[in-house]
Design a protein around this motif. Structure first.
Motif, PDB file in Angstrom:
ATOM      1  N   ASP A  67       0.837  -1.204   0.000  1.00  0.00           N
ATOM      2  CA  ASP A  67       0.000   0.000   0.000  1.00  0.00           C
ATOM      3  C   ASP A  67       0.873   1.255   0.000  1.00  0.00           C
ATOM      4  O   ASP A  67       0.601   2.219  -0.710  1.00  0.00           O
ATOM      5  CB  ASP A  67      -0.919  -0.046   1.233  1.00  0.00           C
ATOM      6  N   LYS A  74      -2.705   4.928   1.096  1.00  0.00           N
ATOM      7  CA  LYS A  74      -4.088   5.401   1.305  1.00  0.00           C
ATOM      8  C   LYS A  74      -4.958   4.401   2.051  1.00  0.00           C
ATOM      9  O   LYS A  74      -5.861   4.787   2.790  1.00  0.00           O
ATOM     10  CB  LYS A  74      -4.736   5.693  -0.044  1.00  0.00           C
ATOM     11  N   LEU A  75      -4.710   3.121   1.864  1.00  0.00           N
ATOM     12  CA  LEU A  75      -5.569   2.125   2.524  1.00  0.00           C
ATOM     13  C   LEU A  75      -5.191   1.936   3.983  1.00  0.00           C
ATOM     14  O   LEU A  75      -6.022   1.600   4.812  1.00  0.00           O
ATOM     15  CB  LEU A  75      -5.493   0.781   1.793  1.00  0.00           C
ATOM     16  N   GLY A  77      -3.728   4.403   5.758  1.00  0.00           N
ATOM     17  CA  GLY A  77      -4.143   5.669   6.384  1.00  0.00           C
ATOM     18  C   GLY A  77      -3.083   6.240   7.306  1.00  0.00           C
ATOM     19  O   GLY A  77      -1.890   5.958   7.147  1.00  0.00           O
ATOM     20  N   ARG A  84      -7.962   1.539  13.718  1.00  0.00           N
ATOM     21  CA  ARG A  84      -7.391   0.619  12.729  1.00  0.00           C
ATOM     22  C   ARG A  84      -6.468  -0.399  13.381  1.00  0.00           C
ATOM     23  O   ARG A  84      -6.566  -1.597  13.136  1.00  0.00           O
ATOM     24  CB  ARG A  84      -6.623   1.400  11.650  1.00  0.00           C
ATOM     25  N   GLY A 177     -13.913   0.919   6.537  1.00  0.00           N
ATOM     26  CA  GLY A 177     -13.225   2.136   6.093  1.00  0.00           C
ATOM     27  C   GLY A 177     -14.168   3.274   5.713  1.00  0.00           C
ATOM     28  O   GLY A 177     -13.703   4.327   5.288  1.00  0.00           O
ATOM     29  N   ASP A 182     -11.018  -0.269   3.518  1.00  0.00           N
ATOM     30  CA  ASP A 182      -9.637   0.067   3.855  1.00  0.00           C
ATOM     31  C   ASP A 182      -8.875  -1.225   4.144  1.00  0.00           C
ATOM     32  O   ASP A 182      -9.360  -2.328   3.840  1.00  0.00           O
ATOM     33  CB  ASP A 182      -9.560   1.089   5.000  1.00  0.00           C
TER      34      ASP A 182
END
Ligand SMILES: N[C@@H](CCC(=O)N[C@@H](CS)C(=O)NCC(=O)O)C(=O)O
Length: 225
Positions: A67, A74-75, A77, A84, A177, A182
């Motif tokens: 990622d 972006k996934l 974060g 998360r 997400g 996400d």
């Protein structure tokens, strides 16, 4: 990779989501250590090798690194994100620990899963047949019963309990997400995809309507890419 490895499926879920070109090399389950010797003494699947030669091991760190390199992180974060971190750990302990029992928790499912594993993996011809018939009492007897006992719940009950928790956390949005999946959605989805290979076990999970609604949203999100 191994075709039936749940951890490999987490990485596959991410790669499909990103539609990232890559090569999948299926190893013989009897020769994992030798096949991934280039990754040091890790000795497990999945192992990821970047085109510049960087080697990453362990499914969640692999997902994070892919990622980061190919999707600007972006996934995954923000670096700091308690929710998360909590739920990716939840997936990698609770969902992970529920996976073996649902596949091997009864004699019937253990036999059916070992036969299905033999079909999906690249064993030699004889080893595959031997594994299909000799592997199941081992998986059933030793591994699955021990893990099911730890949770105090039957394998199906445990999955439904975990899916209740998961769907509760997803809440009113389509994904954990938010409007888009996400990294945590993809990890849970990957574990479930690995079980989907084995019809008999997956049927037990399919009875969870809300869990399946989320699973199907994940499938549609992947198909849209
Ligand atoms: N924490 C690791 C677990 C990897 C793992 O246990 N892979 C299994 C196959 S599904 C394996 O290679 N087992 C061989 C061994 O432990 O010797 C991950 O998430 O990637």
């Amino acid at each position: 990779m191994l075709n039936t490895c749940p951890f490999t499926w987490k990485v596959r879920a991410l790669l499909d989501h990103l539609d990232l070109p890559h090569e999948r090399i299926q190893v013989n389950p009897m020769k994992i250590k030798k096949s991934v010797a280039f990754a040091g003494d890790w000795g497990k699947t999945p192992v990821w090798k970047m085109s510049d030669g960087e080697v990453v091991v362990d499914s969640t760190p692999i997902m994070r690194r892919i990622d980061e390199v190919h999707n600007e992180g972006k996934l995954w974060g923000d670096v700091e994100n308690e929710r998360r971190d909590k739920w990716i750990n939840w997936a990698d302990t609770e969902i992970k620990n529920a996976t073996i029992p649902i596949l091997y928790g009864s004699i019937g499912s253990a036999l059916s899963t070992t036969r299905s594993v033999a079909k999906h993996e690249r064993f030699g011809l004889m080893t595959g047949r031997l594994y299909a018939w000799a592997g199941f009492p081992i998986m059933w007897g030793i591994i699955a019963r021990k893990r099911a006992k730890n949770s105090g719940m039957k394998p199906q009950e445990l999955w439904h309990h975990l899916l209740d928790e998961w769907i509760n956390e997803v809440g009113n949005q389509p994904f954990f997400g938010g409007n888009e999946p996400d990294i945590v959605d993809l990890a849970v989805f990957g574990y479930m995809k690995s079980i989907e290979l084995h019809n008999k076990a997956f049927r037990l999970i399919q009875e969870h309507a809300d869990g399946m609604a989320w699973f199907n949203r994940m499938k549609n999100a992947a198909a849209k890419q």
